[in-house]
Design a protein around this motif. Structure first.
Motif, PDB file in Angstrom:
ATOM      1  N   ASP A 119      63.315  16.819  58.940  1.00 21.09           N
ATOM      2  CA  ASP A 119      64.487  16.104  59.445  1.00 21.09           C
ATOM      3  C   ASP A 119      65.734  16.989  59.432  1.00 21.09           C
ATOM      4  OD1 ASP A 119      62.942  13.878  59.820  1.00 21.09           O
ATOM      5  OD2 ASP A 119      63.531  12.892  57.938  1.00 21.09           O
ATOM      6  N   SER A 120      65.834  17.867  58.404  1.00 14.86           N
ATOM      7  CA  SER A 120      66.981  18.771  58.345  1.00 14.86           C
ATOM      8  C   SER A 120      66.956  19.745  59.513  1.00 14.86           C
ATOM      9  CB  SER A 120      66.974  19.541  57.019  1.00 14.86           C
ATOM     10  OG  SER A 120      67.135  18.665  55.915  1.00 14.86           O
ATOM     11  N   SER A 121      65.753  20.227  59.849  1.00 15.66           N
ATOM     12  CA  SER A 121      65.620  21.190  60.933  1.00 15.66           C
ATOM     13  C   SER A 121      65.921  20.564  62.290  1.00 15.66           C
ATOM     14  CB  SER A 121      64.204  21.779  60.933  1.00 15.66           C
ATOM     15  OG  SER A 121      64.045  22.724  61.958  1.00 15.66           O
ATOM     16  N   THR A 122      65.618  19.268  62.436  1.00 19.46           N
ATOM     17  CA  THR A 122      65.843  18.592  63.723  1.00 19.46           C
ATOM     18  C   THR A 122      67.208  17.934  63.807  1.00 19.46           C
ATOM     19  OG1 THR A 122      64.750  16.604  62.833  1.00 19.46           O
ATOM     20  CG2 THR A 122      63.390  18.167  64.084  1.00 19.46           C
ATOM     21  N   GLY A 123      68.006  18.027  62.731  1.00 16.64           N
ATOM     22  CA  GLY A 123      69.353  17.490  62.751  1.00 16.64           C
ATOM     23  C   GLY A 123      69.480  16.057  62.301  1.00 16.64           C
ATOM     24  N   THR A 165      52.999  18.063  63.894  1.00 13.41           N
ATOM     25  CA  THR A 165      53.869  19.213  63.649  1.00 13.41           C
ATOM     26  C   THR A 165      54.130  19.397  62.163  1.00 13.41           C
ATOM     27  OG1 THR A 165      54.956  18.889  65.769  1.00 13.41           O
ATOM     28  CG2 THR A 165      56.122  20.212  64.152  1.00 13.41           C
ATOM     29  N   LEU A 166      54.408  18.330  61.481  1.00 16.85           N
ATOM     30  CA  LEU A 166      54.721  18.400  60.057  1.00 16.85           C
ATOM     31  C   LEU A 166      53.530  18.888  59.245  1.00 16.85           C
ATOM     32  CD1 LEU A 166      56.781  17.910  57.851  1.00 16.85           C
ATOM     33  CD2 LEU A 166      56.084  15.514  57.777  1.00 16.85           C
ATOM     34  N   ILE A 167      52.354  18.347  59.528  1.00 15.65           N
ATOM     35  CA  ILE A 167      51.151  18.770  58.800  1.00 15.65           C
ATOM     36  C   ILE A 167      50.843  20.234  59.087  1.00 15.65           C
ATOM     37  CG2 ILE A 167      48.663  18.425  58.601  1.00 15.65           C
ATOM     38  CD1 ILE A 167      49.170  15.451  59.157  1.00 15.65           C
ATOM     39  N   GLU A 168      50.905  20.621  60.374  1.00 14.17           N
ATOM     40  CA  GLU A 168      50.619  22.012  60.737  1.00 14.17           C
ATOM     41  C   GLU A 168      51.560  22.972  60.026  1.00 14.17           C
ATOM     42  OE1 GLU A 168      50.966  22.100  64.930  1.00 14.17           O
ATOM     43  OE2 GLU A 168      48.845  21.656  65.300  1.00 14.17           O
ATOM     44  N   LYS A 169      52.842  22.685  60.102  1.00  8.31           N
ATOM     45  CA  LYS A 169      53.834  23.601  59.537  1.00  8.31           C
ATOM     46  C   LYS A 169      53.772  23.631  58.018  1.00  8.31           C
ATOM     47  CE  LYS A 169      57.013  23.739  63.394  1.00  8.31           C
ATOM     48  NZ  LYS A 169      56.759  25.179  63.577  1.00  8.31           N
ATOM     49  N   THR A 170      53.422  22.491  57.394  1.00 11.20           N
ATOM     50  CA  THR A 170      53.295  22.465  55.929  1.00 11.20           C
ATOM     51  C   THR A 170      52.095  23.286  55.476  1.00 11.20           C
ATOM     52  OG1 THR A 170      54.319  20.269  55.837  1.00 11.20           O
ATOM     53  CG2 THR A 170      53.055  20.969  53.921  1.00 11.20           C
ATOM     54  N   LEU A 171      50.966  23.136  56.166  1.00 10.36           N
ATOM     55  CA  LEU A 171      49.747  23.851  55.768  1.00 10.36           C
ATOM     56  C   LEU A 171      49.807  25.334  56.117  1.00 10.36           C
ATOM     57  CD1 LEU A 171      46.951  21.250  56.628  1.00 10.36           C
ATOM     58  CD2 LEU A 171      47.948  21.777  54.395  1.00 10.36           C
ATOM     59  N   ARG A 195      63.789  32.063  55.549  1.00  7.91           N
ATOM     60  CA  ARG A 195      64.624  30.918  55.863  1.00  7.91           C
ATOM     61  C   ARG A 195      64.763  30.013  54.628  1.00  7.91           C
ATOM     62  NH1 ARG A 195      67.528  30.878  60.781  1.00  7.91           N
ATOM     63  NH2 ARG A 195      66.188  31.706  62.444  1.00  7.91           N
ATOM     64  N   LEU A 196      65.972  29.472  54.425  1.00  5.97           N
ATOM     65  CA  LEU A 196      66.158  28.520  53.333  1.00  5.97           C
ATOM     66  C   LEU A 196      65.308  27.285  53.580  1.00  5.97           C
ATOM     67  CD1 LEU A 196      67.837  28.150  50.732  1.00  5.97           C
ATOM     68  CD2 LEU A 196      69.536  26.937  52.104  1.00  5.97           C
ATOM     69  N   ASN A 197      65.184  26.887  54.828  1.00  9.94           N
ATOM     70  CA  ASN A 197      64.293  25.797  55.219  1.00  9.94           C
ATOM     71  C   ASN A 197      63.046  26.403  55.844  1.00  9.94           C
ATOM     72  OD1 ASN A 197      62.954  23.607  56.273  1.00  9.94           O
ATOM     73  ND2 ASN A 197      64.745  22.702  57.265  1.00  9.94           N
ATOM     74  N   PRO A 198      61.908  26.349  55.158  1.00 10.15           N
ATOM     75  CA  PRO A 198      60.702  27.011  55.682  1.00 10.15           C
ATOM     76  C   PRO A 198      60.072  26.295  56.865  1.00 10.15           C
ATOM     77  CG  PRO A 198      60.193  25.807  53.679  1.00 10.15           C
ATOM     78  CD  PRO A 198      61.678  25.707  53.866  1.00 10.15           C
ATOM     79  N   ILE A 199      60.458  25.030  57.094  1.00 13.77           N
ATOM     80  CA  ILE A 199      59.899  24.276  58.215  1.00 13.77           C
ATOM     81  C   ILE A 199      60.899  24.294  59.370  1.00 13.77           C
ATOM     82  CG2 ILE A 199      59.102  22.006  59.018  1.00 13.77           C
ATOM     83  CD1 ILE A 199      58.128  21.445  56.209  1.00 13.77           C
ATOM     84  N   GLN A 200      60.653  25.153  60.326  1.00 17.29           N
ATOM     85  CA  GLN A 200      61.518  25.287  61.492  1.00 17.29           C
ATOM     86  C   GLN A 200      60.828  24.663  62.701  1.00 17.29           C
ATOM     87  OE1 GLN A 200      64.695  26.668  61.501  1.00 17.29           O
ATOM     88  NE2 GLN A 200      64.445  26.729  59.272  1.00 17.29           N
ATOM     89  N   VAL A 201      61.469  23.652  63.302  1.00 15.56           N
ATOM     90  CA  VAL A 201      60.884  22.928  64.426  1.00 15.56           C
ATOM     91  C   VAL A 201      61.459  23.484  65.730  1.00 15.56           C
ATOM     92  CG1 VAL A 201      60.543  20.691  65.513  1.00 15.56           C
ATOM     93  CG2 VAL A 201      60.644  20.875  63.009  1.00 15.56           C
TER      94      VAL A 201
END
Length: 571
Positions: A131-135, A169-175, A154-160
């Motif tokens: 949610d932080s990455s998407t605003g 997207t969330l599962i892919e990026k987390t794994l 990156r401070l936020n490792p999940i960049q969308v």
């Protein structure tokens, strides 16, 4: 209340201290990540679930540190012999060490509990990072998502970048992250280990239990790697950039009062918790392998009634104490299956022996390999066997008490074979001063055949005590709970007036039915005022609970009261 403290005091004190240690570790970590300015901005990205995740991670490290130590049997045996405090606490601390497997299970339950909290918390963290990455979490969170640590991450490792369906997207990026896939692997390993550790699996499918439990190696590798990426970063220039005030003017960065915040990756800390127990366990396994593969020779195999075989062995340098147990492995059956058996020989004998009841696949295969049904075999025909041990159990401490109460149910009588043999040797030795002055022995069995292999030793001990004028030293009570036919019942009745028992051939008659334990403990307490009585039991858990309660109920802290200290065999 005081009588319960005799058996429960030290146990509950240790349980309280362990849970207190977990609570302190939880709170210390939680408030660090909740209140520290260094983690102010990472909390903006991850939300309130961050402190919960980190606190549960600390408790996971603490419990993972302890999970290996209770299964280091040689260390436990060493500690049992090193409790040299005053007599009361020495006895009680040693009794707690005998519950090492119980503690191992308690720690496992805590690991599962904190794993659930940790995983759920990180699910929220991953959602908040997305949610932080998407605003969604606001402009400050979006700005922080683009910040880079000193290591270039990156401070936020999940960049969308794209707008694929949220869940995928969330599962892919987390794994794709090191903490993501290592966390998934170690959680799956934990689930498999925990689910395959039920009593049914252990008894019916031992090799499945053995293989799956060795996933602990994968578990520890993954937990060491889990935090290596340092995803949870912290701000390094808090003195120059106060996040609480500067976050209010983040659109104006940098200014003289608020330079650009700098961040450094977190450091992996699990190895600091796990290094010592892992080293201890590696040395434990190496020592056990070295000792197990020292030459041992089967010298004799005896087929006893009621489907029990006795194996007599010799092993160079083997030293034991009464009531100890060993693990046996027969390579021709399986190179993985180690099974615990109580030693039924006494330290004073020239051989070591175990009595094995044939009840499962492994024991049936062992009986076949030993040729127990084919008469006496030559040593060359007998299979090789490896011995790991001996290891200490509660029964060793019987010589620390003035009165000993030994209670065995069925094959649970085996620990007391060694003890009773050793007692007879010590009574005959003028050089040995025995503190133990009275032994009560109770044996509860379901059928008459179960008495046959053990009564010969009791007859020998009984005769020896009578010859030495020590007839009152041993008082034994044998209970037959079922298994007699109408014809046997008639024969028992007709021989009631005979000097020896119709079934066992012993002078003390067999009792029919189950003992009335409250009456038994009351009688023993009345006849032994002002003494410490050690109660030693080997048998089913249901009876253990009854006996434990009786020990608490009939113990007294008064100077003229009898104090019952309960001890149960654990393998």
């Amino acid at each position: 209340m005081g009588d319960r403290l005799i058996n429960e005091g030290v146990k509950w004190m240790l349980v309280f201290l362990w849970f207190l240690a977990n609570l302190i570790a939880w709170l210390a970590s939680y408030f660090t990540y909740t209140n520290s300015d260094e983690y102010f901005y990472i909390r903006i990205l991850m939300g309130a679930s961050l402190p919960v995740a980190r606190a549960s991670a600390t408790c996971l490290n603490l419990n993972s540190m302890m999970i290996l130590l209770p299964v280091c049997r040689n260390i436990i045996s060493f500690l049992r012999g090193s409790c040299e405090a005053n007599k009361y606490y020495r006895r009680n601390l040693r009794r707690q060490l005998d519950k090492n497997i119980t503690f191992h299970k308690v720690v496992a339950y805590l690991i599962v509990f904190f794993t659930i909290i940790h995983v759920v918390s990180h699910c929220f963290n991953a959602q908040h990072l997305y949610d932080s990455s998407t605003g969604v979490r606001g402009p400050l969170a979006s700005l922080l998502s683009l910040q880079v640590t000193k290591s270039g991450n990156r401070l936020n490792p999940i960049q969308v970048i794209d707008k694929s369906p949220l869940g995928l997207t969330l599962i892919e990026k987390t794994l794709q992250l090191l903490p993501g896939w290592t966390g998934a692997v170690l959680t799956l390993a934990l689930i498999v280990m925990f689910s395959s550790s039920t009593e049914f699996i252990r008894r019916s499918y031992f090799e499945m239990f053995w293989f799956t439990h060795h996933l602990f190696i994968l578990y520890f590798v993954m937990i060491l790697a889990h935090g290596a990426a340092g995803i949870v970063s912290r701000q390094s220039n808090v003195a120059d950039h106060n996040p609480k005030t500067c976050s209010e003017i983040f659109t104006e960065w940098p200014t003289d009062e608020c330079p650009k915040p700098e961040f450094i990756n977190g450091s992996a800390g699990s190895w600091k918790w796990l290094l010592f127990p892992m080293v201890c366990y590696v040395f434990e396994r190496m020592f056990r392998l070295y000792r197990a593969w020292q030459t041992s020779i089967i010298t004799k195999v005896v087929q006893h009634p009621s489907n029990v075989i006795e194996i007599q062995m010799k092993k160079q340098g083997f030293k034991m104490l009464p009531g100890q147990y060993v693990f046996l492995l027969c390579p021709s059956i399986s190179r993985l299956q180690w099974h615990p058996f109580t030693l039924t020989s006494a330290p004073e004998e020239e051989f070591l022996s175990v009595h094995i009841r044939i009840v499962g696949d492994w024991t049936n295969k062992l009986k076949e390999k030993l040729g127990a049904d084919q008469g006496e075999q030559s040593v060359a025909q007998l299979p090789s066997i490896a011995i790991d041990g001996p290891f200490g159990t509660a029964s060793i401490d019987i010589f620390e008490y003035e009165v000993g109460i030994c209670i065995g149910a069925g094959i649970g009588v085996t620990p007391f074979a060694s003890i009773l043999k050793s007692i007879s040797h010590k009574l005959l030795s003028p050089e040995f001063e025995l503190k133990l002055r009275k032994v009560y022995f109770f044996w509860i069995c379901r059928d008459t055949n179960a008495f046959e292999w053990f009564t010969e030793m009791l007859q020998s001990l009984e005769s020896m005590l009578i010859e030495n004028g020590q007839r009152e030293f041993l008082e034994y009570h044998i209970y037959l709970t079922r298994g007699w036919s109408h014809r046997q019942a008639k024969n028992i009745y007709l021989q009631e007036e005979q000097e020896v028992d119709a079934i066992t051939g012993l002078r003390q008659k067999t009792n029919y039915g189950r003992p009335k334990w409250d009456d038994t403990f009351k009688m023993i307490a009345e006849n032994n005022s002002g003494v410490n009585a050690g109660v030693f039991f080997c048998g089913p858990k249901s009876l253990s609970t009854v006996l434990h309660k009786c020990c608490n109920r009939h113990s007294s802290l008064k100077p003229d009261g009898c104090r019952f200290f309960y001890n149960k065999e654990n393998f």
